[in-house]
Write an enzyme that holds these catalytic residues in place. Sequence first.
Site, PDB file in Angstrom:
ATOM      1  N   VAL A  11      -6.127  16.663  79.086  1.00  0.00           N
ATOM      2  CA  VAL A  11      -6.588  16.148  77.796  1.00  0.00           C
ATOM      3  C   VAL A  11      -7.923  15.421  77.953  1.00  0.00           C
ATOM      4  O   VAL A  11      -8.879  15.666  77.210  1.00  0.00           O
ATOM      5  CB  VAL A  11      -5.511  15.209  77.193  1.00  0.00           C
ATOM      6  CG1 VAL A  11      -6.056  14.445  76.002  1.00  0.00           C
ATOM      7  CG2 VAL A  11      -4.287  16.017  76.787  1.00  0.00           C
ATOM      8  N   ARG A 154      -3.878  23.265  73.506  1.00  0.00           N
ATOM      9  CA  ARG A 154      -2.940  24.015  74.352  1.00  0.00           C
ATOM     10  C   ARG A 154      -3.639  24.369  75.648  1.00  0.00           C
ATOM     11  O   ARG A 154      -4.811  24.748  75.624  1.00  0.00           O
ATOM     12  CB  ARG A 154      -2.524  25.340  73.678  1.00  0.00           C
ATOM     13  CG  ARG A 154      -1.646  25.188  72.475  1.00  0.00           C
ATOM     14  CD  ARG A 154      -1.667  26.459  71.643  1.00  0.00           C
ATOM     15  NE  ARG A 154      -3.017  26.748  71.174  1.00  0.00           N
ATOM     16  CZ  ARG A 154      -3.390  27.840  70.532  1.00  0.00           C
ATOM     17  NH1 ARG A 154      -2.523  28.787  70.291  1.00  0.00           N
ATOM     18  NH2 ARG A 154      -4.643  28.014  70.139  1.00  0.00           N
ATOM     19  N   GLU A 155      -2.935  24.265  76.754  1.00  0.00           N
ATOM     20  CA  GLU A 155      -3.522  24.712  78.009  1.00  0.00           C
ATOM     21  C   GLU A 155      -3.806  26.201  77.893  1.00  0.00           C
ATOM     22  O   GLU A 155      -3.058  26.946  77.265  1.00  0.00           O
ATOM     23  CB  GLU A 155      -2.556  24.452  79.168  1.00  0.00           C
ATOM     24  CG  GLU A 155      -2.400  22.975  79.437  1.00  0.00           C
ATOM     25  CD  GLU A 155      -1.533  22.696  80.650  1.00  0.00           C
ATOM     26  OE1 GLU A 155      -1.375  23.585  81.500  1.00  0.00           O
ATOM     27  OE2 GLU A 155      -1.029  21.567  80.739  1.00  0.00           O
ATOM     28  N   LEU A 254       8.145  31.856  67.811  1.00  0.00           N
ATOM     29  CA  LEU A 254       9.458  32.480  67.646  1.00  0.00           C
ATOM     30  C   LEU A 254       9.644  33.561  68.702  1.00  0.00           C
ATOM     31  O   LEU A 254      10.394  34.504  68.489  1.00  0.00           O
ATOM     32  CB  LEU A 254       9.588  33.092  66.251  1.00  0.00           C
ATOM     33  CG  LEU A 254      10.061  32.184  65.117  1.00  0.00           C
ATOM     34  CD1 LEU A 254      10.318  33.003  63.867  1.00  0.00           C
ATOM     35  CD2 LEU A 254      11.321  31.397  65.487  1.00  0.00           C
ATOM     36  N   CYS A 264       4.056  19.276  78.680  1.00  0.00           N
ATOM     37  CA  CYS A 264       4.185  18.579  77.388  1.00  0.00           C
ATOM     38  C   CYS A 264       5.574  18.690  76.768  1.00  0.00           C
ATOM     39  O   CYS A 264       6.250  17.684  76.580  1.00  0.00           O
ATOM     40  CB  CYS A 264       3.147  19.121  76.415  1.00  0.00           C
ATOM     41  SG  CYS A 264       1.490  19.034  77.082  1.00  0.00           S
ATOM     42  N   LYS A 267       8.699  17.027  78.581  1.00  0.00           N
ATOM     43  CA  LYS A 267       8.537  15.567  78.637  1.00  0.00           C
ATOM     44  C   LYS A 267       8.606  14.963  77.228  1.00  0.00           C
ATOM     45  O   LYS A 267       9.266  13.955  77.012  1.00  0.00           O
ATOM     46  CB  LYS A 267       7.181  15.288  79.287  1.00  0.00           C
ATOM     47  CG  LYS A 267       6.651  13.894  79.166  1.00  0.00           C
ATOM     48  CD  LYS A 267       5.390  13.731  80.016  1.00  0.00           C
ATOM     49  CE  LYS A 267       4.131  14.164  79.323  1.00  0.00           C
ATOM     50  NZ  LYS A 267       3.620  13.269  78.303  1.00  0.00           N
ATOM     51  N   ARG A 331       3.762  22.713  86.294  1.00  0.00           N
ATOM     52  CA  ARG A 331       4.683  21.648  85.906  1.00  0.00           C
ATOM     53  C   ARG A 331       5.771  22.202  84.992  1.00  0.00           C
ATOM     54  O   ARG A 331       5.486  22.853  83.998  1.00  0.00           O
ATOM     55  CB  ARG A 331       3.913  20.504  85.233  1.00  0.00           C
ATOM     56  CG  ARG A 331       3.146  19.684  86.250  1.00  0.00           C
ATOM     57  CD  ARG A 331       2.287  18.648  85.586  1.00  0.00           C
ATOM     58  NE  ARG A 331       1.165  19.246  84.890  1.00  0.00           N
ATOM     59  CZ  ARG A 331       0.256  18.552  84.192  1.00  0.00           C
ATOM     60  NH1 ARG A 331       0.368  17.250  84.106  1.00  0.00           N
ATOM     61  NH2 ARG A 331      -0.747  19.157  83.611  1.00  0.00           N
TER      62      ARG A 331
HETATM   63  C1  UGA Z   1       1.722  22.284  73.750  1.00  0.00           C
HETATM   64  C2  UGA Z   1       1.375  22.377  72.255  1.00  0.00           C
HETATM   65  O1  UGA Z   1       1.343  23.739  71.839  1.00  0.00           O
HETATM   66  C3  UGA Z   1       0.003  21.746  71.984  1.00  0.00           C
HETATM   67  O2  UGA Z   1      -0.241  21.738  70.578  1.00  0.00           O
HETATM   68  C4  UGA Z   1       0.042  20.287  72.493  1.00  0.00           C
HETATM   69  O3  UGA Z   1      -1.228  19.661  72.319  1.00  0.00           O
HETATM   70  C5  UGA Z   1       0.367  20.297  73.965  1.00  0.00           C
HETATM   71  O4  UGA Z   1       1.661  20.912  74.167  1.00  0.00           O
HETATM   72  C6  UGA Z   1       0.402  18.854  74.429  1.00  0.00           C
HETATM   73  O5  UGA Z   1       1.243  18.076  73.936  1.00  0.00           O
HETATM   74  O6  UGA Z   1      -0.484  18.425  75.184  1.00  0.00           O
HETATM   75  P1  UGA Z   1       1.051  23.712  75.933  1.00  0.00           P
HETATM   76  O7  UGA Z   1       2.028  22.859  76.692  1.00  0.00           O
HETATM   77  O8  UGA Z   1      -0.292  23.964  76.517  1.00  0.00           O
HETATM   78  O9  UGA Z   1       0.782  23.062  74.472  1.00  0.00           O
HETATM   79  O10 UGA Z   1       1.769  25.117  75.751  1.00  0.00           O
HETATM   80  P2  UGA Z   1       2.275  26.068  74.565  1.00  0.00           P
HETATM   81  O11 UGA Z   1       1.314  27.161  74.341  1.00  0.00           O
HETATM   82  O12 UGA Z   1       2.651  25.265  73.384  1.00  0.00           O
HETATM   83  O13 UGA Z   1       3.583  26.685  75.236  1.00  0.00           O
HETATM   84  C7  UGA Z   1       4.646  25.819  75.671  1.00  0.00           C
HETATM   85  C8  UGA Z   1       5.774  26.611  76.261  1.00  0.00           C
HETATM   86  O14 UGA Z   1       6.510  27.292  75.250  1.00  0.00           O
HETATM   87  C9  UGA Z   1       5.364  27.695  77.263  1.00  0.00           C
HETATM   88  O15 UGA Z   1       6.259  27.657  78.347  1.00  0.00           O
HETATM   89  C10 UGA Z   1       5.495  28.997  76.483  1.00  0.00           C
HETATM   90  O16 UGA Z   1       5.752  30.098  77.307  1.00  0.00           O
HETATM   91  C11 UGA Z   1       6.692  28.657  75.606  1.00  0.00           C
HETATM   92  N1  UGA Z   1       6.773  29.456  74.370  1.00  0.00           N
HETATM   93  C12 UGA Z   1       5.800  29.342  73.419  1.00  0.00           C
HETATM   94  C13 UGA Z   1       7.856  30.289  74.157  1.00  0.00           C
HETATM   95  O17 UGA Z   1       8.755  30.404  75.006  1.00  0.00           O
HETATM   96  N2  UGA Z   1       7.936  30.991  72.974  1.00  0.00           N
HETATM   97  C14 UGA Z   1       6.991  30.894  72.020  1.00  0.00           C
HETATM   98  O18 UGA Z   1       7.140  31.554  70.972  1.00  0.00           O
HETATM   99  C15 UGA Z   1       5.891  30.059  72.253  1.00  0.00           C
END
Ligand code: UGA
Length: 439
Positions: A11, A154-155, A254, A264, A267, A331
Amino acid sequence: MKLGVVGLGHVGLVSAACFAHVGHDVVGVDARPERIDDLESGKMPFYEPGLEKVVAEATSAGRLIFDRDLANAVRDADAVFICVGTPSLSSGEADLSQVEGLAVQLARHLGDGHYRVLVEKSTVPVRTGERIYRTIRRLTDDEFDVASNPEFLREGSAVHDTLHPDRIVLGSPSPRATEVLERVYQPIVERSGCETVVTDVYTAEMIKHASNAFLATKISFINAVAELCEAVGADVEVVAKGMGLDPRIGSGFLRAGIGYGGSCFPKDVAAFAALGERLVGDFDLLRAVQKINERAPRRLLDKLRSELWYFNEKRIAVLGLSFKPGTDDMREAPSVRVIRALLDDGAQVVAYDPVAVPKAKEILPPEVEFVSAPLDAMEDAHAAVILTDWDEIQGLSPDDFRRTLRFPIVADGRNLFDPEEMRRAGVTYLSVGRKAVHP
Ligand code: UGA
């Protein structure tokens, strides 16, 4: 404007670089001297597409400076962004010791008669801003405000998300702080046209936790539906499509699979659930979200075990290690649990990931073998497990699996392939929320 950013993790570093990119003068500090050494020599501490370029441009234009000394991030700054880590305690609650330590240090560097806004950007439980304010107020008479400006990047698309956000949330305790923050974000609002939500500090803190908890809930919801689909022979991909076409539901987040990971969601869900339990008695909804998420990797392995009988002495190719594509972040990556379970059951593991191998080597047991191409991982393996939806893995053909694997058995935690095509190619294909197919 002159800005300080404290804590150069995902961040902090992305925010510092993007603030400089849009024209502010930014000093970024970090307590880890090696992080500053790396950044000064142009080395990025993690993989994030586009970040290196934005950092290089901002540093060579003299708008972004990295420093070891907090004083240099505070002196002359109109706003100082707090981006230090807030890991989980064993109770699930957020460990705010870095935030507290920084608040005490910040107080020492105020006292020059210059008004500043101290901005929490780290994800923190509601009311942390107030605690930061009180801690600093006890130590200084200087004029300052503590605001909350949660981050939604998002990462893997962090630079784009920061420069083109969906919304900017400003939790501000005073019109003076609001004015400073609106000036900070003016260039980003102008270029992206996004909406700004101006509210109080508690509400802004709540928006962040509630957003992440809601997205995690969507994922666990569809994963629970996937379990039912498997039981009745329905197809979760089509169920998700049919649901998502309703704009009140929306198609995002979904995608059924191996569950959410990363630094994120796990946690933040734990911290939000713990907060709810402490303040209002329960947050059973989020406890169920966690339970569904925890069993997703186990369920995939159970399907594979039922094909192989035993993992003992079987060679398993693990395709994808990072918690999602576009990042080397390990992580809370489901791959760690999957690989440990396979090793515990006596399997040999050979793993492929296009970028996460160096980070994976630091945390995975030494017996894991790493290769640099998916086909090399599958060569001579009894079966493959897909854990990350990287393009390099999606780009494989059903025939690649049949030709390379010793037994053409694929357990896919990301539903990357069409079951019928896999069957026709001669592959036993086990995915999530869809019928298992056999040639
Ligand atoms: C997430 C949020 O999307 C961001 O908006 C937020 O700023 C960030 O956390 C944070 O709090 O710093 P991020 O952790 O980078 O971002 O990852 P995501 O793209 O949100 O994916 C999270 C997890 O969910 C991944 O393991 C992904 O594979 C999984 N996922 C995502 C699914 O299993 N299904 C989905 O439909 C979408």
